[in-house]
Design a protein around this motif. Structure first.
Motif, PDB file in Angstrom:
ATOM      1  N   VAL A  12      11.805 -33.443  25.890  1.00  0.00           N
ATOM      2  CA  VAL A  12      13.150 -33.967  26.168  1.00  0.00           C
ATOM      3  C   VAL A  12      13.280 -34.310  27.649  1.00  0.00           C
ATOM      4  CG1 VAL A  12      15.630 -33.485  26.108  1.00  0.00           C
ATOM      5  CG2 VAL A  12      14.190 -32.789  24.183  1.00  0.00           C
ATOM      6  N   ARG A  13      12.782 -33.454  28.518  1.00  0.00           N
ATOM      7  CA  ARG A  13      12.831 -33.745  29.965  1.00  0.00           C
ATOM      8  C   ARG A  13      12.118 -35.069  30.280  1.00  0.00           C
ATOM      9  NH1 ARG A  13      14.986 -29.586  32.708  1.00  0.00           N
ATOM     10  NH2 ARG A  13      14.580 -27.465  32.011  1.00  0.00           N
ATOM     11  N   ALA A  14      10.978 -35.302  29.663  1.00  0.00           N
ATOM     12  CA  ALA A  14      10.225 -36.539  29.906  1.00  0.00           C
ATOM     13  C   ALA A  14      10.993 -37.761  29.424  1.00  0.00           C
ATOM     14  CB  ALA A  14       8.860 -36.470  29.226  1.00  0.00           C
ATOM     15  N   ARG A  15      11.641 -37.660  28.261  1.00  0.00           N
ATOM     16  CA  ARG A  15      12.417 -38.790  27.752  1.00  0.00           C
ATOM     17  C   ARG A  15      13.617 -39.061  28.663  1.00  0.00           C
ATOM     18  NH1 ARG A  15       8.515 -37.685  25.499  1.00  0.00           N
ATOM     19  NH2 ARG A  15       7.861 -39.060  27.171  1.00  0.00           N
ATOM     20  N   ASN A 112      18.733 -31.280  18.684  1.00  0.00           N
ATOM     21  CA  ASN A 112      19.421 -32.552  18.448  1.00  0.00           C
ATOM     22  C   ASN A 112      19.104 -33.562  19.537  1.00  0.00           C
ATOM     23  OD1 ASN A 112      21.299 -32.784  16.022  1.00  0.00           O
ATOM     24  ND2 ASN A 112      21.587 -30.671  16.695  1.00  0.00           N
ATOM     25  N   MET A 113      18.978 -33.109  20.777  1.00  0.00           N
ATOM     26  CA  MET A 113      18.562 -34.010  21.858  1.00  0.00           C
ATOM     27  C   MET A 113      17.179 -34.577  21.557  1.00  0.00           C
ATOM     28  SD  MET A 113      19.415 -32.324  25.465  1.00  0.00           S
ATOM     29  CE  MET A 113      20.771 -31.247  25.690  1.00  0.00           C
ATOM     30  N   ALA A 114      16.272 -33.708  21.146  1.00  0.00           N
ATOM     31  CA  ALA A 114      14.913 -34.159  20.837  1.00  0.00           C
ATOM     32  C   ALA A 114      14.931 -35.151  19.683  1.00  0.00           C
ATOM     33  CB  ALA A 114      14.020 -32.958  20.508  1.00  0.00           C
ATOM     34  N   ALA A 115      15.794 -34.913  18.691  1.00  0.00           N
ATOM     35  CA  ALA A 115      15.864 -35.788  17.520  1.00  0.00           C
ATOM     36  C   ALA A 115      16.307 -37.206  17.874  1.00  0.00           C
ATOM     37  CB  ALA A 115      16.797 -35.185  16.467  1.00  0.00           C
ATOM     38  N   GLU A 116      16.984 -37.365  19.006  1.00  0.00           N
ATOM     39  CA  GLU A 116      17.344 -38.715  19.458  1.00  0.00           C
ATOM     40  C   GLU A 116      16.105 -39.568  19.698  1.00  0.00           C
ATOM     41  OE1 GLU A 116      20.236 -39.221  22.596  1.00  0.00           O
ATOM     42  OE2 GLU A 116      20.904 -37.148  22.291  1.00  0.00           O
ATOM     43  N   TYR A 117      14.984 -38.913  19.925  1.00  0.00           N
ATOM     44  CA  TYR A 117      13.732 -39.610  20.218  1.00  0.00           C
ATOM     45  C   TYR A 117      12.714 -39.430  19.084  1.00  0.00           C
ATOM     46  CZ  TYR A 117      15.965 -39.114  24.761  1.00  0.00           C
ATOM     47  OH  TYR A 117      16.867 -39.138  25.787  1.00  0.00           O
ATOM     48  N   TYR A 123       7.042 -36.888  19.225  1.00  0.00           N
ATOM     49  CA  TYR A 123       8.060 -36.057  18.570  1.00  0.00           C
ATOM     50  C   TYR A 123       7.425 -35.257  17.436  1.00  0.00           C
ATOM     51  CZ  TYR A 123      12.216 -34.587  16.072  1.00  0.00           C
ATOM     52  OH  TYR A 123      13.174 -33.826  15.451  1.00  0.00           O
ATOM     53  N   ARG A 124       7.855 -34.029  17.267  1.00  0.00           N
ATOM     54  CA  ARG A 124       7.344 -33.164  16.208  1.00  0.00           C
ATOM     55  C   ARG A 124       8.447 -32.839  15.207  1.00  0.00           C
ATOM     56  NH1 ARG A 124       4.083 -28.592  19.691  1.00  0.00           N
ATOM     57  NH2 ARG A 124       2.659 -30.036  20.745  1.00  0.00           N
ATOM     58  N   ALA A 125       8.130 -32.931  13.948  1.00  0.00           N
ATOM     59  CA  ALA A 125       9.102 -32.623  12.901  1.00  0.00           C
ATOM     60  C   ALA A 125       9.551 -31.170  12.972  1.00  0.00           C
ATOM     61  CB  ALA A 125       8.523 -32.936  11.519  1.00  0.00           C
ATOM     62  N   SER A 126       8.738 -30.289  13.541  1.00  0.00           N
ATOM     63  CA  SER A 126       9.113 -28.870  13.664  1.00  0.00           C
ATOM     64  C   SER A 126      10.301 -28.665  14.591  1.00  0.00           C
ATOM     65  CB  SER A 126       7.925 -28.042  14.165  1.00  0.00           C
ATOM     66  OG  SER A 126       7.547 -28.434  15.471  1.00  0.00           O
ATOM     67  N   TRP A 127      10.652 -29.697  15.345  1.00  0.00           N
ATOM     68  CA  TRP A 127      11.799 -29.595  16.239  1.00  0.00           C
ATOM     69  C   TRP A 127      13.103 -29.988  15.576  1.00  0.00           C
ATOM     70  CZ3 TRP A 127       8.985 -32.843  20.467  1.00  0.00           C
ATOM     71  CH2 TRP A 127       7.963 -32.080  21.040  1.00  0.00           C
TER      72      TRP A 127
END
Length: 132
Positions: A12-15, A112-117, A123-127
């Motif tokens: 998320v930080r990288a995105r 949810n932030m990670a899911a934006e990407y 991206y990993r589905a485990s997130w």
């Protein structure tokens, strides 16, 4: 913090960093769409940043201006920092106390932030956010 949690936070930080660079390259300005000039998006100095005369893109583009993006990124980083501090308490079977509840709640927000990407190759589905 588990390796998977650390990887998610770093992802998320990288995105956010990528978005920040794009917003800064666009000038970091606030854009607006003058009501008397439909289809035009102006920068802070009144210059036309975009002219899109179809489909109502002007208002949407104006709302996604670089300054708003930079504010969202800063707010997101606050949430990430708060989560990183308590991530080890974000488990599938958390304790029934305030710190654990805070960690699970922040974890839900970061997932949810990670899911934006989700369309990003790293991206990993485990997130995916937990709903239980």
């Amino acid at each position: 913090m588990s390796n998977d949690q650390a990887t998610m936070v770093a992802f998320v930080r990288a995105r956010l960093y990528e978005e920040e660079q794009i917003a800064k390259a666009a000038g970091g300005d606030t854009w607006w769409s003058p009501p008397d000039l439909p289809g035009e998006v102006h920068d802070e100095l009144g210059g036309i940043a975009f002219a899109v005369k179809t489909r109502g893109y002007d208002t949407h583009i104006a709302r996604q201006n670089p300054a708003s993006t930079l504010r969202r990124i800063e707010a997101s980083r606050v949430v990430l920092d708060e989560y990183a501090a308590v991530a080890e308490l974000d488990t599938d079977t958390p304790a029934h106390d305030y710190p654990s509840g805070r960690a699970v709640g922040l974890g839900f927000a970061v997932r949810n932030m990670a899911a934006e990407y989700a369309d990003h190759p790293d991206y990993r589905a485990s997130w995916l956010p937990r709903f239980t």
